[in-house]
Enzyme design. Structure first.
Site, PDB file in Angstrom:
ATOM      1  CB  CYS A  14       8.187   0.928   9.715  1.00  0.00           C
ATOM      2  SG  CYS A  14       9.793   1.024   8.916  1.00  0.00           S
ATOM      3  N   GLY A  42       5.510  -4.931   8.157  1.00  0.00           N
ATOM      4  CA  GLY A  42       6.935  -5.158   7.962  1.00  0.00           C
ATOM      5  C   GLY A  42       7.338  -6.527   8.446  1.00  0.00           C
ATOM      6  CG  ASN A 120       5.504   4.081   9.155  1.00  0.00           C
ATOM      7  OD1 ASN A 120       6.061   3.674   8.145  1.00  0.00           O
ATOM      8  ND2 ASN A 120       4.205   4.252   9.244  1.00  0.00           N
ATOM      9  N   GLY A 121       8.123   5.778   7.813  1.00  0.00           N
ATOM     10  CA  GLY A 121       8.025   6.775   6.763  1.00  0.00           C
ATOM     11  C   GLY A 121       9.336   7.002   6.057  1.00  0.00           C
ATOM     12  CB  CYS A 256      -0.849   7.270   2.808  1.00  0.00           C
ATOM     13  SG  CYS A 256      -0.436   5.935   1.661  1.00  0.00           S
ATOM     14  CE1 TYR A 262      -1.700  -5.901   0.484  1.00  0.00           C
ATOM     15  CE2 TYR A 262       0.124  -4.351   0.534  1.00  0.00           C
ATOM     16  CZ  TYR A 262      -0.344  -5.650   0.579  1.00  0.00           C
ATOM     17  OH  TYR A 262       0.521  -6.692   0.742  1.00  0.00           O
ATOM     18  CB  SER A 303      -5.145  -7.051   0.197  1.00  0.00           C
ATOM     19  OG  SER A 303      -4.640  -7.725  -0.953  1.00  0.00           O
ATOM     20  CG  ASP A 365      -5.059  -8.348  -5.707  1.00  0.00           C
ATOM     21  OD1 ASP A 365      -5.253  -8.125  -4.495  1.00  0.00           O
ATOM     22  OD2 ASP A 365      -3.981  -8.818  -6.139  1.00  0.00           O
ATOM     23  CG  ASP A 366      -4.205  -4.784  -3.010  1.00  0.00           C
ATOM     24  OD1 ASP A 366      -3.173  -4.205  -3.381  1.00  0.00           O
ATOM     25  OD2 ASP A 366      -4.186  -5.939  -2.552  1.00  0.00           O
ATOM     26  CB  CYS A 402       5.512   6.240  -2.932  1.00  0.00           C
ATOM     27  SG  CYS A 402       5.182   6.931  -1.283  1.00  0.00           S
ATOM     28  CB  CYS A 454       1.624   6.091  -6.004  1.00  0.00           C
ATOM     29  SG  CYS A 454       0.170   5.756  -4.992  1.00  0.00           S
TER      30      CYS A 454
END
Length: 461
Positions: A14, A42, A120-121, A256, A262, A303, A365-366, A402, A454
């Site tokens: 979010c 989002g 958010n979270g 994070c 990203y 990204s 790429d990421d 995650c 992760c």
């Protein structure tokens, strides 16, 4: 629903945005533009709740629905949403079904006034809190972390002297990563989880205060960033100004890392680190550890571009734009067949044949999640005449899920968790494959304490 090109990407849950105009002006249009600046966080649903602080306690107005910000809100909605304090939200569902019911803000009237909450979270112990709420008769059925959060705040408000104390009491019970903005009849309150997993920032524009997920959203409405909210801090904004409570702050932090890889906009600054520069440094680290004989370096839009530029600068291999990204086709969601998904990728990205023909390419790429998108991009490059495609990823291999509000799939769906790097390389059709090392995060973000569970499996909560 998932956006077609990003169904093989990791998503942030979010974006949140709140504004309080002390001059009494209307906030709905500013919140709308702030949410548009956070749209990358989002794309499934959006919502705005506003309140006139000079009006009755119960006159909270709300509009929310599925869709992009521009699809949910029309001029008549913004004209109707009149108030000098408000919160907004863009959603990508990780917990709770993707439907209009679960869109935020969560708005409620209760005996002491009104409450609107955006979040958010992910609350790891939300089931435990929900069970306790049902036992107390406070809530009978809740479908999302945000609803659990709102009911908990209302329950704690019964014995609390004010809304900020109620929110602080609620926050002390939460486990996970979260950034919350709430409005009551006369106040806007923000809190960031004690680890700093989720971002939250404070800004100002003239006589208005702003809370937002990213600095780019504050700047998008002509505001200036004051500072990041300290992990664990409760910030309260009233007509008298700002007050801060740091009693929930702690020494251990775990920001994070994927915000810098990203999630965040390239032009944002988080916890003192410029996102674009962090991505450039990741590309440079990749080049030092994983050199390859190639003609050009290209990035996957958008990204992968900053990391690709960093790789090119460090390796002295020319940077080139190999893909054209069509930004005007609107949304297309996951297609039911493999053939339709492949067509969708080609609609979004096309290869500039003259750039890649007869070239040995480093493709940046990421991340690689399932491998499906990368496989298709390599096929497109080779069909356009590329001799070789060497893939370099500006994050380590995804090995673990995650639990803090990012939709990293289960280990069984993560290609790197099930296969060696060599096997992944063969599966996606690359000529070589290398990832960023966890040790390289220090070069990306310096001494910023990180959550990289992760990749490592080391969970802070």
């Amino acid at each position: 629903m998932r956006e077609f090109y990003t169904d093989d990407k990791v998503h942030e849950e979010c974006g949140v945005f709140g504004m309080y105009r002390l001059d009494g002006g209307n906030v709905s249009k500013d919140i709308y533009y702030g949410l548009e600046a956070l749209q990358h966080r989002g794309q499934e649903a959006a919502g705005i709740a506003v309140k006139d602080t000079n009006g009755p306690k119960g006159n909270l107005m709300l509009t929310k629905n599925q869709g992009l910000v521009s699809e949910v809100f029309h001029q008549e909605d913004l004209d109707r949403l009149k108030g000098d304090i408000g919160v907004g939200h863009v959603r990508y569902s990780t917990t709770g079904e993707s439907n209009a019911v679960n869109a935020q803000p969560m708005a409620m009237n209760y005996i002491k006034g009104t409450l609107a909450v955006v979040h958010n979270g992910n609350i790891v112990n939300s089931k435990e809190l929900k069970d306790a709420q049902m036992h107390r008769g406070l809530a009978h059925y809740t479908t999302s972390d945000t609803e659990v959060l709102a009911y908990e705040i209302i329950g704690d408000r019964v014995d609390a002297p004010n809304i900020e104390e109620a929110i602080k009491k609620t926050a002390s019970k939460l486990r996970g990563g979260f950034a919350v903005i709430a409005i009551s009849p006369r106040k806007m309150v923000g809190i960031r989880d004690p680890f700093g997993i989720k971002p939250l920032m404070l800004g100002r524009r003239d006589d208005a205060y702003i809370l937002a997920s990213e600095s780019a959203a504050i700047k998008s409405i002509g505001g200036e960033v004051i500072r990041d909210i300290t992990p664990g801090e409760v910030v309260t904004i009233t007509k008298e100004g700002i007050s801060s409570d740091t009693s929930l702050c702690q020494k251990k932090r775990a920001h994070c890392i994927f915000e810098y890889i990203y999630f965040a906009r390239n032009d944002s600054v988080m916890d003192g680190i410029t996102v674009h520069d962090a991505r450039m440094r990741a590309g440079k680290a990749l080049a030092r550890a994983n050199q390859v004989d190639a003609d050009i370096v290209v990035g996957v839009p958008d990204s992968g571009l900053a990391a690709a530029a960093g790789y090119a600068e460090e390796s002295k291999i020319p940077f080139a734009i190999a893909f054209y990204k069509n930004s005007y086709i609107g949304r297309s969601f996951i297609k039911p067949t493999k053939e339709e998904r492949n067509i969708a990728v080609q609609m979004k990205l096309s290869v500039l044949d003259y750039v890649v023909k007869d070239k040995k390419i480093v493709l940046i790429d990421d991340s690689i999640v399932r491998g499906t998108t990368m496989r298709k991009l390599i096929q497109m490059l080779k069909k356009a005449g590329a001799k070789e495609v060497h893939v370099r990823i500006s994050s380590p291999p995804f090995l673990h899920p995650c639990y803090y509000g990012t939709d990293v799939p289960t280990a069984s769906q993560l290609i790197a968790s099930q296969h060696s790097t060599e096997e992944v390389c063969n599966d996606i059709g690359a000529d070589s494959l290398a990832y960023l090392r966890i040790d390289d995060f220090k070069e990306m973000v310096g001494d910023l304490p990180l959550c990289s569970a992760c990749f490592s499996g080391d969970y802070p909560v």
